[in-house]
Enzyme design. Structure first.
Site, PDB file in Angstrom:
ATOM      1  N   ARG A  83       0.854  -1.196   0.000  1.00 43.22           N
ATOM      2  CA  ARG A  83       0.000   0.000   0.000  1.00 43.22           C
ATOM      3  C   ARG A  83       0.884   1.238   0.000  1.00 43.22           C
ATOM      4  O   ARG A  83       1.863   1.302   0.761  1.00 43.22           O
ATOM      5  CB  ARG A  83      -0.905  -0.028   1.219  1.00 43.22           C
ATOM      6  CG  ARG A  83      -2.051   0.960   1.154  1.00 43.22           C
ATOM      7  CD  ARG A  83      -2.954   0.824   2.370  1.00 43.22           C
ATOM      8  NE  ARG A  83      -3.758  -0.389   2.355  1.00 43.22           N
ATOM      9  CZ  ARG A  83      -4.261  -0.965   3.461  1.00 43.22           C
ATOM     10  NH1 ARG A  83      -4.016  -0.452   4.649  1.00 43.22           N
ATOM     11  NH2 ARG A  83      -4.998  -2.048   3.377  1.00 43.22           N
ATOM     12  N   ARG A 152      -2.761   6.043   9.815  1.00 40.71           N
ATOM     13  CA  ARG A 152      -2.805   5.583   8.417  1.00 40.71           C
ATOM     14  C   ARG A 152      -2.891   6.776   7.461  1.00 40.71           C
ATOM     15  O   ARG A 152      -2.907   7.934   7.866  1.00 40.71           O
ATOM     16  CB  ARG A 152      -4.010   4.671   8.231  1.00 40.71           C
ATOM     17  CG  ARG A 152      -4.012   3.449   9.139  1.00 40.71           C
ATOM     18  CD  ARG A 152      -2.928   2.466   8.724  1.00 40.71           C
ATOM     19  NE  ARG A 152      -3.112   1.194   9.430  1.00 40.71           N
ATOM     20  CZ  ARG A 152      -3.940   0.229   9.043  1.00 40.71           C
ATOM     21  NH1 ARG A 152      -4.691   0.384   7.966  1.00 40.71           N
ATOM     22  NH2 ARG A 152      -4.039  -0.885   9.728  1.00 40.71           N
ATOM     23  N   LYS A 218      -4.851   0.404  14.639  1.00 40.98           N
ATOM     24  CA  LYS A 218      -4.721   1.437  13.607  1.00 40.98           C
ATOM     25  C   LYS A 218      -5.444   2.722  14.018  1.00 40.98           C
ATOM     26  O   LYS A 218      -6.346   2.702  14.866  1.00 40.98           O
ATOM     27  CB  LYS A 218      -5.279   0.940  12.283  1.00 40.98           C
ATOM     28  CG  LYS A 218      -6.756   0.543  12.308  1.00 40.98           C
ATOM     29  CD  LYS A 218      -7.124  -0.158  11.003  1.00 40.98           C
ATOM     30  CE  LYS A 218      -8.471  -0.849  11.084  1.00 40.98           C
ATOM     31  NZ  LYS A 218      -8.714  -1.684   9.891  1.00 40.98           N
ATOM     32  N   LYS A 220      -7.078   6.433  12.289  1.00 46.71           N
ATOM     33  CA  LYS A 220      -7.437   7.027  11.006  1.00 46.71           C
ATOM     34  C   LYS A 220      -7.865   8.483  11.155  1.00 46.71           C
ATOM     35  O   LYS A 220      -8.652   8.818  12.030  1.00 46.71           O
ATOM     36  CB  LYS A 220      -8.562   6.217  10.360  1.00 46.71           C
ATOM     37  CG  LYS A 220      -8.121   4.782  10.052  1.00 46.71           C
ATOM     38  CD  LYS A 220      -9.240   3.945   9.467  1.00 46.71           C
ATOM     39  CE  LYS A 220      -8.691   2.594   9.028  1.00 46.71           C
ATOM     40  NZ  LYS A 220      -9.762   1.733   8.458  1.00 46.71           N
ATOM     41  N   CYS A 439     -14.988  -3.474  -1.015  1.00 48.38           N
ATOM     42  CA  CYS A 439     -13.600  -3.761  -0.677  1.00 48.38           C
ATOM     43  C   CYS A 439     -13.075  -4.839  -1.623  1.00 48.38           C
ATOM     44  O   CYS A 439     -13.802  -5.337  -2.470  1.00 48.38           O
ATOM     45  CB  CYS A 439     -13.492  -4.223   0.775  1.00 48.38           C
ATOM     46  SG  CYS A 439     -14.236  -5.843   1.039  1.00 48.38           S
ATOM     47  N   CYS A 445      -7.768 -11.192  -0.019  1.00 48.56           N
ATOM     48  CA  CYS A 445      -7.862 -10.763   1.374  1.00 48.56           C
ATOM     49  C   CYS A 445      -8.079 -11.953   2.292  1.00 48.56           C
ATOM     50  O   CYS A 445      -8.978 -12.759   2.091  1.00 48.56           O
ATOM     51  CB  CYS A 445      -9.000  -9.763   1.550  1.00 48.56           C
ATOM     52  SG  CYS A 445      -9.163  -9.273   3.272  1.00 48.56           S
ATOM     53  N   CYS A 484     -16.211  -8.860   4.786  1.00 49.21           N
ATOM     54  CA  CYS A 484     -16.169  -9.175   6.208  1.00 49.21           C
ATOM     55  C   CYS A 484     -16.574  -7.930   6.971  1.00 49.21           C
ATOM     56  O   CYS A 484     -16.724  -6.866   6.377  1.00 49.21           O
ATOM     57  CB  CYS A 484     -14.754  -9.625   6.610  1.00 49.21           C
ATOM     58  SG  CYS A 484     -13.631  -8.254   6.929  1.00 49.21           S
ATOM     59  N   CYS A 488     -13.696  -2.106   5.416  1.00 49.39           N
ATOM     60  CA  CYS A 488     -12.846  -1.344   4.508  1.00 49.39           C
ATOM     61  C   CYS A 488     -13.634  -0.419   3.572  1.00 49.39           C
ATOM     62  O   CYS A 488     -13.161   0.643   3.202  1.00 49.39           O
ATOM     63  CB  CYS A 488     -11.948  -2.275   3.701  1.00 49.39           C
ATOM     64  SG  CYS A 488     -10.660  -3.001   4.719  1.00 49.39           S
TER      65      CYS A 488
END
Lengths: 574, 613
Positions: A83, A152, A218, A220, A439, A445, A484, A488
């Site tokens: 990424r 991120r 994470k 954001k 996503c 994934c 899931c 995302c």
């Protein structure tokens, strides 16, 4: 919000496995140098894969081939997702060309624009990671902190109507990104042949913001420029809403504690919206972000990872506690939040002239996937444009791309190229499709329980006739699908959302706000395509007939009693 | 054995065949008698020489020396173990007749004993471009060097094993035969050159040499059991053998290459239950394949034959349908010069006769290369033979040998083997490897495959389980090392092990990858180095990895490691051999000559073994 809210688990258990990996990693080094070299496997041990995330990559495998390869006595088809950080989704034409070339040379020949305005490359083999990352750095981009328990990619509205403002807000996104980037020399050592830094000076912390264990999870940040809420500012751990006064950027309203992810069947996990906590001046943005990050660093749950996001920290302690803690660490107080108005979170396609007289062309990209197919040479078309384009590429939070800052002199040529390759602004597509997002999910994934990117277009093929029959072809309905519940594609903010449960089976959620200001709610659980269509068809017709003037689908399904409004993540499951 | 031909003798096809069958079985005295008999009828004495005629064989009265020794030395040069097995069998027969027999591999034979040897029997195969097998090399070089002694007192005979589809058919046998004659030796019997189906001619040679030896020592017993015994030279513990294969049930048949590979390598697991067959790591599996049905159909159609016509299936008089014969009994994918010579008499077109003219040798070679019976059928039509006449000139469909990739002790009553499907286009048509494509396309779990075990005494784990082993096996050459390591795992062997593997692509061509990973994790395999040639800009092969590790590899050798090489002979085995010499030279600080001697010694000590093809 009370500390003893039953939806919030107390912390205090032993640190999770990942916390051990981080603390023992010596600032994200681990055994990566060695395990990356191991020629017997194309994969990495789990510990190092965890650390690799902080470097912007993690291991995946082609899940379509898993069983077949196991039978063939071959390990899974390990490959790496890489990424690339792009604060505010901005990349130069030269950078675009480099990423395009790398995708072909080392990746699977496609690029994916993420829902956080970053680039993703899939299918990179372990042996090629170093060269790929090195080349990315040579073009003045980075993969550092694109994943992992750190801040991120910072999102920022790429709104082409207000180019001057965009540039200013985007500059803050870039500074936030730089300021919150990890400082460990490990990245340079491992990927850029940097000199080994044996030990930090005694008493000087290598990571002044994060410390040696980084964040519990994470983090954001997104900056929205009203009236567009394309960054879904309320889904961010920390959000900034630009406040424009007298045509100038006065500052930002600050939101805190949003987040999408949850776990099926665990009501202690839930999506949540950020809450408005005040206003700060532009130059105070960095300070607010840094102190917020340190609060999460110190108070986040390091025992249970699925309760480690900042939203749970806030819900556990209460938003007022957070404000007080933040003010304390800042040494100054946020002002009262100011007025703002959002009217949508989708993109506006096609040609738009900016304030600076330059042109912007927003192209519709299905699921953010840049690739060539037999009948659509999207990747080639964009590459040809990048070869002559003097402006930028801006990735939108809806996974589309804006060819931004086109001079009048280049406009004709770029329009001609766009025409030659049939690059589409989506005008011929239904509004439903233009407002859809998914996503990656299968096959790469590791978390996906069901298809998303590969399936959503087919589901839309079946929903479009229903929409058309109901006369709603031009009606935007925000529709999202993920494989899931980790969120995302920000599925908790879809007016209609599908979250994968099992192959071919989804939970159906409805009722989010059109501007991203309200979460949706579960309507049907574990349904297949037939049930999806059977469920949605009468509701869509009902909406077509009985909607109020300007009423959005998400509002309608609440007014009509299909679902209750979700007023907070804490009653998402209620 | 096809030695007398229409083209090299005045005989008709059927006469030549009768003679070919009869001559090798004659004892010296029978031959002398026959020569006299024919001379008495007014003709010239028949030249009994079959290949490279030698007057000595006929003129030398075999039984001349009454004090002749009863000691016989049998030396074999064997790559796959066939020659060794024949040597053992012959030895048994000679011992039964009261001879003292010394059997040994050529490279284990003390060459200074040669001068004193009276009776010497050589059994040797030929490889590649007419080269001797590994364990015959040093003896071959010695005999052809200036150091070779004069051998006037020597009585000898040579049995050669080979394959007529190779240009230098039985060349090593021929070389030995000629050289021993040059050194003054006297033939006990004529050399016999065997094609793939060697049992009968080998048995004929046994009879011949046993007879001759008996005459030399005035002990005129006739070894009647010889033929029978030679036919059953394989694995005596089981009723199943090369001539009587066991029909083994297929338990598993899977592709070891991942999707996207341009290769297909099959892993087959067979049940040996009820067969009494067992094997050791390093042994091979003989598999009788079936020809590709499409090729059979095309051939029948090109010849305008009737698939149902009854034809002979073999020389024993069994019959079956033409389709059956071509599918399962005759070789139709390989052309040989002897075959073309016989076919020339069946073709009405003169072109084939012309192709066989001596001055067109190169054209013939070019034609034979990569063509099959269908090409021949089409290219030299019209034909004037019946299907029965035509199949009579074909070779028996030979079994294919594959390295066994499992350990019997680790998987009792099972045998695993590894086959890479051979498919290519040549002369405008898709070609298929007979056995490999049969296994890849037409063999399902539940089917039965006719198989036998071919032991390979020249490719064996060290007797000492503590001895380190270095295994070099790129591609399907890795198969026996799976067997080696499974065996060592069962034994709980303490010796270190080091595997070098290579192929084209890491992602799709890493054969048995998860097996090696597990063995590494469990410590069964100590080291694994890999080279994937098409993943990087410069092609990397196993020999590069060997050179990269020269110090460590030499240290292992100094600790007594055994080296094994399996796989492609032409390129890989040669390059690996050169790399090993370099390693010894550099890491051992030796001259090139000393390094070569070091490696030779390893070979003689059976510490450098190869199974190359």
């Amino acid at each position: 919000m009370a500390n003893h809210d039953p939806a919030v688990k107390p912390i205090g258990g032993p640190p999770s496995d990942v916390e051990h990996i981080k603390i023992e990693s010596n600032y994200l080094r681990g055994a990566l140098e060695e395990t990356l070299r191991n020629p017997i496997t194309g994969g990495l041990p789990e510990d190092d894969n965890r650390l690799l995330k902080f470097h912007g990559s993690y291991m995946q495998d082609d899940r379509d081939l898993r069983l077949e390869r196991e039978r063939s006595k071959l390990e899974p088809a390990y490959q790496f997702m890489l990424r690339v950080v792009a604060p505010g989704g901005v990349a130069s034409a030269a950078q675009w060309l480099v990423l395009d070339e790398l995708a072909h040379k080392y990746g699977n020949g496609t690029l994916r624009l993420t829902t956080r305005q970053a680039f993703q490359m899939h299918g990179v083999l372990k042996w090629n990671l170093k060269q790929t990352i090195k080349t990315i750095n040579d073009t003045l981009m980075t993969t550092l902190a694109a994943c992992g328990d750190v801040n991120r990619n910072v999102m920022s509205g790429p709104n082409p109507y207000q180019s001057e403002l965009h540039a200013e807000v985007n500059e803050w996104a870039r500074r936030l990104s730089d300021h919150l980037a990890p400082r460990t020399p490990a990245y340079h050592e491992i990927w850029l042949d940097g000199e080994k830094v044996v030990d930090s000076l005694k008493g000087v912390e290598v990571e002044p913001i994060y410390g040696p264990v980084y964040l519990p999870r994470k983090f954001k940040i997104g900056l929205a420029v009203p009236p567009s809420n394309d960054v879904d500012v309320f889904s961010q751990d920390l959000g900034f809403i630009a406040i424009v006064e007298d045509g100038k950027l006065a500052g930002f309203n600050v939101t805190a504690g949003g987040g999408m992810g949850m776990t099926h069947g665990d009501t202690n996990t839930y999506p949540q919206l950020g809450r408005l906590i005040g206003f700060c001046r532009p130059e105070q943005v960095i300070d607010v972000a840094e102190k917020t990050v340190t609060i999460q660093r110190d108070y986040g749950n390091r025992s249970v990872r699925k309760n480690a996001r900042f939203k749970y920290t806030i819900d556990r302690h209460g938003i007022e506690w957070f404000k007080a803690e933040l003010h304390d660490r800042l040494g100054w107080q946020l002002e009262e939040a100011r007025g703002y108005h959002f009217d949508h979170n989708g993109d506006r396609y096609g040609w738009v002239k900016g304030y600076d007289g330059k042109w912007n062309l927003t192209l519709y990209i299905q699921s953010g996937r840049i690739q060539d197919t037999d009948d659509y040479q999207l990747m080639t078309g964009l590459r040809e444009i990048a070869k002559i384009h003097t402006g930028e590429f801006r990735l939108t939070p809806n996974q589309n791309v804006i060819i931004a800052g086109i001079t009048s002199a280049k406009k004709r040529k770029i329009a001609e190229l766009a025409g030659r390759y049939g690059l589409t602004d989506g005008a011929h597509l239904s509004a439903l499709r233009r407002s859809a997002m998914s996503c990656v999910a299968l096959p790469t994934c590791g978390l996906a329980m069901a298809e998303a990117e590969r399936y959503l277009p087919h589901l839309l093929d079946k929903l479009e006739p229903v929409i058309q029959e109901a006369g709603l072809s031009e009606k935007e309905i925000v529709i999202r699908m993920t494989g899931c519940p980790n969120g995302c594609a920000r599925p908790a903010l879809g007016e209609i959302s599908f979250i994968g449960k099992a192959p071919g089976r989804y939970n159906l959620y409805m009722g989010a706000g059109f501007t991203g200001d309200r979460l949706n709610k579960l309507y049907k659980e574990n349904i297949d395509e037939r049930e999806i269509l059977e469920t949605l068809t009468p509701i869509i017709h009902h909406y077509a007939k009985e909607r109020l003037g300007g009423e959005h689908f998400g509002d309608f399904v609440i007014r009509s009693g299909y679902v209750n409004a979700t007023t907070s993540g804490l009653n998402f499951h209620a | 054995m096809v030695q007398l031909h229409v083209t090299n003798s005045p005989f008709s096809e059927s006469q030549a065949e009768l003679l070919n069958r009869l001559l090798p079985t004659l004892t010296e005295s029978q031959r002398i008698w026959l020569g006299g008999y024919l001379a008495a009828f007014g003709g010239a004495a028949v030249a009994p020489a079959v290949q490279e005629p030698s007057a000595a064989a006929v003129q030398e009265p075999a039984a001349a020396a009454p004090a002749a020794s009863r000691e016989v030395t049998i030396l074999f040069g064997s790559q796959t173990g066939n020659c060794q097995r024949l040597a053992t069998s012959l030895s048994g027969q000679l011992k039964e007749q009261g001879f003292t027999v010394n059997v040994s591999a050529m490279n284990s034979f003390k060459t200074n004993a040669l001068k004193k040897t009276e009776n010497l029997l050589l059994i040797v195969s030929t490889h590649g471009e007419g080269e001797p097998p590994d364990n015959a090399r040093s003896f071959y070089e010695f005999l052809h060097s200036k150091r070779a002694p004069q051998l006037e007192g020597l009585h000898y005979s040579v049995l050669g094993l080979g394959d007529t589809s190779y240009e230098f058919f039985c060349q090593t046998g021929k070389d030995f035969d000629k050289r021993l004659e040059e050194l003054g030796g006297t033939r006990l019997g004529l050399r016999v050159d065997c094609d793939l189906d060697y049992d009968e001619p080998a048995a004929g040679w046994f009879t011949q040499v046993i007879g001759a030896l008996n005459e030399r020592v005035n002990a005129p017993q006739i070894a009647e059991a010889a033929v029978e015994a030679a036919e059953h030279a394989d694995a005596p513990a089981s009723p199943y053998s090369r001539n009587q294969p066991f029909y083994a049930e297929v338990l598993e048949n899977l592709n070891l290459n991942g999707r996207g590979s341009d290769r297909e390598t099959r892993h087959l697991e067979l049940s040996l239950e009820g067969s009494g067959l067992a094997f050791e790591p390093g042994d091979s599996l003989g598999v009788y394949p079936e020809n590709h049905p499409q090729l059979v159909e095309a051939l029948i159609s090109a010849m305008g034959w009737d698939a149902g016509e009854t034809v002979p299936l073999n020389k024993k008089g069994e019959t079956g349908s033409l389709r059956e014969a071509l599918l399962r009994h005759y070789e139709i994918t390989v052309l040989t010069k002897p075959l073309l010579e016989q076919a020339a008499k069946l073709s009405a077109a003169p072109a084939l006769q012309e192709l066989l003219l001596p001055e067109r040798q190169q054209a013939l070679k070019d034609y034979i290369h990569g063509r099959d019976l269908l090409d021949l059928a089409v290219d030299f039509a019209p034909w004037k033979a019946t299907a029965s006449e035509f199949v009579a000139i074909l070779r028996k469909l030979p079994a294919r040998l594959y390295s066994i990739s499992s350990s019997y002790n680790a998987n009792p009553d099972e045998v695993h083997f590894t086959v890479r499907a051979v498919r290519y286009e040549a002369n405008g048509r898709q070609r298929y490897g007979v056995c490999s494509v049969h296994c890849a396309e037409r063999v399902q779990p539940g089917d039965k495959l006719p198989i036998y075990i071919q032991s390979n005494p020249n490719f064996k784990l060290p007797a000492n389980p503590d001895a380190p082993v270095i295994m070099i096996g790129p591609g399907t050459g890795v198969a026996p090392f799976r067997s080696f390591l499974e065996e060592r795992e069962v034994q709980g062997a303490a010796g270190k092990s080091w595997l070098f593997y290579g192929d084209r692509h890491f992602v799709t061509d890493f054969l048995y990858q998860t097996d090696w990973q597990r063995m590494l994790k469990d410590g069964v395999l100590s080291k694994l180095d890999v080279a994937f040639s098409r993943d990087t800009a410069e092609k990397v092969y196993v020999q590069h990895r060997i050179l990269e590790h020269s110090r460590e590899l030499y240290a292992w050798l100094q600790e007594g490691a055994h080296i094994y090489v399996c796989g492609d002979e032409k390129h890989m085995a040669h390059d690996v051999h050169t790399a090993l010499l370099t390693v010894i030279e550099e890491a051992g600080g030796m001259s090139a000559e000393a390094a070569a001697a070091y490696l030779d010694t390893l070979q003689q000590e059976q510490r450098y073994q190869r199974d190359v093809y």
